[in-house]
Design a protein around this motif. Structure first.
Motif, mmCIF file in Angstrom:
data_model
loop_
_atom_site.group_PDB
_atom_site.id
_atom_site.type_symbol
_atom_site.label_atom_id
_atom_site.label_comp_id
_atom_site.label_asym_id
_atom_site.label_seq_id
_atom_site.Cartn_x
_atom_site.Cartn_y
_atom_site.Cartn_z
ATOM 1 N N ASP A 116 -2.153 7.828 -15.141
ATOM 2 C CA ASP A 116 -2.157 6.925 -16.293
ATOM 3 C C ASP A 116 -0.752 6.652 -16.816
ATOM 4 O O ASP A 116 -0.503 5.599 -17.392
ATOM 5 N N GLN A 117 0.162 7.602 -16.652
ATOM 6 C CA GLN A 117 1.498 7.452 -17.228
ATOM 7 C C GLN A 117 2.589 7.331 -16.183
ATOM 8 O O GLN A 117 3.758 7.521 -16.486
ATOM 9 N N GLN A 118 2.211 6.969 -14.959
ATOM 10 C CA GLN A 118 3.221 6.788 -13.930
ATOM 11 C C GLN A 118 3.796 5.378 -13.980
ATOM 12 O O GLN A 118 3.094 4.409 -14.233
ATOM 13 N N ASN A 119 5.097 5.300 -13.748
ATOM 14 C CA ASN A 119 5.813 4.027 -13.790
ATOM 15 C C ASN A 119 6.663 3.918 -12.529
ATOM 16 O O ASN A 119 7.577 4.706 -12.323
ATOM 17 N N PHE A 120 6.347 2.938 -11.691
ATOM 18 C CA PHE A 120 7.066 2.765 -10.430
ATOM 19 C C PHE A 120 8.152 1.696 -10.527
ATOM 20 O O PHE A 120 8.793 1.367 -9.545
ATOM 21 N N ASN A 121 8.351 1.130 -11.727
ATOM 22 C CA ASN A 121 9.275 0.013 -11.872
ATOM 23 C C ASN A 121 10.730 0.448 -11.976
ATOM 24 O O ASN A 121 11.630 -0.352 -11.762
ATOM 25 N N VAL A 122 10.954 1.708 -12.352
ATOM 26 C CA VAL A 122 12.309 2.224 -12.530
ATOM 27 C C VAL A 122 12.436 3.528 -11.765
ATOM 28 O O VAL A 122 11.552 4.373 -11.834
ATOM 29 N N SER A 123 13.526 3.690 -11.054
ATOM 30 C CA SER A 123 13.719 4.917 -10.281
ATOM 31 C C SER A 123 14.011 6.086 -11.216
ATOM 32 O O SER A 123 14.492 5.920 -12.337
ATOM 33 N N VAL A 124 13.716 7.292 -10.705
ATOM 34 C CA VAL A 124 13.980 8.498 -11.473
ATOM 35 C C VAL A 124 15.460 8.594 -11.812
ATOM 36 O O VAL A 124 15.846 8.930 -12.937
ATOM 37 N N GLU A 125 16.306 8.277 -10.846
ATOM 38 C CA GLU A 125 17.746 8.369 -11.069
ATOM 39 C C GLU A 125 18.181 7.437 -12.193
ATOM 40 O O GLU A 125 18.980 7.808 -13.061
#
Length: 576
Positions: free
Chosen positions: A452-461
């Motif tokens: 529910d709270q995952q975001n693939f639009n921005v990298s972790v770095e």
């Protein structure tokens, strides 16, 4: 007031090479435990989780956002695309008129306005639908029936109905599927029609003219809350351009109301209303209303909520008058004058009760867990951050007056997108925090079924780099001679420079930040089910004053996603 004064820690200044090597694994003294940004694995039997993981495949990527920006001058392309997806899902624009829609836009306060309006009309006994964004903890929060997020079973059932129809037809439509928000908008319309709501509150996502909710052709009434500068890459970089976009939800002959706006913005709204043929009124101050039942109290804290409440009263009154003509609700005139002040009226006991009982999590919300008090507000624009500062200053002071001893103040902050986080941090400086803690909008540093709270639009770095930039901005605002210097806060790593005292820390997840801030004094975070992250001794030593304080007050702000991630841990019921 006795205060635990500023504890310092060195600024974390990483080279690009060190960032690439360590950011995803170890930060702020945490042991090298690994987390993944990939979708959590499907657990057999968890159909809801499977639906959410599938939904996440539709998340908007950078190229899609670029396409939205290119289409700004061609709004019909976006609206036609939404209409096409709607028809592929088995719905039509004409069917949406059955939902008796109240359509609301604005820069800040549109969600609160919808929450007030929904609560008032639900208090009259109507079955309400409410579509909003973003969600805090679970996606289901975006689609509410009678004030409650739809259940997991209902969400799952309706999700697969819509997704299945779109997936089956994509072969004849170039393989296209709607992006995340557009899909959820279509799903919300489907849910509200299937559940036969009496009315639907629809909150605009971004802007208005080009927002996919603007496929609505005949709402019953429209509202525009406070306007300001936000989403400039999509909406434009001036208040006039943004006002033009927001005014795009106005419809010919459909009554509309706006809160008081900056002069330039109001001029644009008046011109838009005249051009479209929409009767537009400006809401009166909340103090102008009367109530036989006594003073009017709002369920949402903060002075800025008064304008949202006034807008909600006007929207509710018009909807009640138009939909229940046999009731004696204050009348309004469909006059041709552009933007006169709307009439204040005497509030019914039901309206007063609705305003007082409104709840809207993550906005000026206070949670007290023993010795730790959390102040949560998803402010993410300059105007909303100033309102947050005003609210926190007053509310925290009230709590500190009742404290049994010294109080430590901690800021937990993150900001996303193109927002000017440095400017927002400057507004927070007068709050006199003992620590400023930064972390990305990642709930936990260990992979879990948290789709529910995952975001693939921005990298972790990129997310952690933003945190380091925010930390650096905080130091610039607190320049104290020799109080800033680099230190690598990773256990067993090579130092980049001599240790210097400062007052900031950067953590790789929300949970790790909260656990360090509270130092085991919040039983919810000390739950055996929560992973405890090992912090190196030199960092632990910095927390001595947190341990000695009678109470810890934590302001969590800068991003609704940050607030949502915190609520996931602080309010376990929100995840059920």
């Amino acid at each position: 007031m006795v205060r635990v004064w500023r504890v310092s820690h060195a600024s974390s200044v990483f080279t690009a090479r060190v960032r690439q090597r360590y950011l995803a694994r170890r930060l702020a003294g945490l042991s090298g435990r690994h987390y993944s940004a990939k979708t959590a694995p499907h657990v057999p039997g968890m159909e809801y989780q499977d639906a959410i993981c599938t939904l996440n495949t539709l998340q908007t990527n950078v190229s899609a956002l670029d396409q939205v920006r290119r289409e700004r001058g061609h709004p019909q392309q976006q609206l036609l695309a939404t209409k096409g997806f709607l028809e592929r899902a088995g719905l039509s624009v004409e069917e949406l008129n059955q939902l008796n829609i109240i359509h609301v836009t604005g820069t800040k306060g549109k969600g609160s306005t919808c929450a007030f309006t929904e609560r008032i009309l639900r208090s009259y006994g109507f079955r309400t639908g409410f579509y909003s964004s973003p969600h805090l903890v679970q996606v289901r929060e975006r689609i509410r029936i009678n004030g409650q997020p739809i259940g997991k079973e209902l969400f799952t059932k309706y999700f697969w109905q819509i997704y299945g129809r779109l997936d089956e037809t994509k072969g004849t439509h170039g393989g296209t599927m709607p992006a995340y928000f557009r899909f959820l908008t279509i799903l919300a319309f489907h849910v509200f029609l299937q559940e036969k709501v009496d009315l639907a509150l629809i909150e605009v996502g971004i802007g208005g003219a080009y927002d996919c909710t603007n496929i609505i052709s005949r709402p019953w009434v429209c509202g525009i809350s406070s306007l300001g500068i936000d989403h400039t890459q999509i909406l434009g970089d001036t208040i006039e351009k943004i006002a033009w976009q927001k005014g795009g939800i106005l419809k010919p002959g459909v009554p509309a109301f706006t809160t008081k706006q900056p002069e330039n913005a109001m001029t644009v709204l008046k011109d838009r209303a005249k051009e479209i043929g929409c009767p537009l009124w400006v809401c009166p101050d909340l103090d102008d209303y009367t109530a036989d039942s006594g003073p009017v109290h709002l369920g949402l804290a903060g002075l800025h909520q008064q304008s949202n409440a006034s807008l909600a009263l006007q929207l509710s009154n018009v909807w009640l008058q138009r939909s229940v003509p046999d009731k004696s609700f204050p009348s309004f005139s469909m006059e041709k004058t552009v933007a006169p002040q709307a009439m204040a009226f005497n509030l019914s006991p039901i309206m007063v009760k609705g305003l007082a009982s409104t709840e809207w999590p993550g906005r000026n919300q206070t949670l007290k867990h023993g010795a730790v008090t959390y102040f949560l507000d998803g402010a993410h624009t300059m105007r909303s951050m100033q309102a947050c500062v005003d609210w926190f200053t007053e509310t925290a002071l009230q709590h500190e007056r009742n404290a049994s001893g010294p109080v430590a103040r901690v800021l937990l902050f993150n900001a996303t997108g193109e927002r000017d986080s440095a400017a927002m941090l400057k507004l927070l400086v007068p709050c006199q925090f003992d620590f400023a803690v930064f972390c990305p909008n990642i709930t936990e540093a260990i992979a879990s079924c948290n789709a529910d709270q995952q975001n693939f639009n921005v990298s972790v770095e990129n997310m952690v780099t933003r945190c380091l930039d925010n930390e650096r901005s905080w130091h610039l605002h607190h320049s104290r001679g020799g109080n800033s210097g680099p230190q690598l806060l990773i256990q067993d790593s090579l130092p980049l420079g001599p240790e210097k005292k400062a007052d900031t820390l950067v953590f790789p997840s929300i949970l790790s930040a909260l656990q360090w801030i509270t130092q085991g004094r919040d039983s919810v975070l000390a739950n055996p089910g929560k992973a405890v992250f090992m912090v190196k001794p030199s960092i632990m030593a910095k927390a001595a004053l947190l341990c000695d304080a009678a109470e810890i007050h934590v302001l969590i702000t800068g991003s609704l996603h940050l607030v949502g991630g915190a609520l996931k841990h602080l309010d376990p019921a929100s995840s059920k």
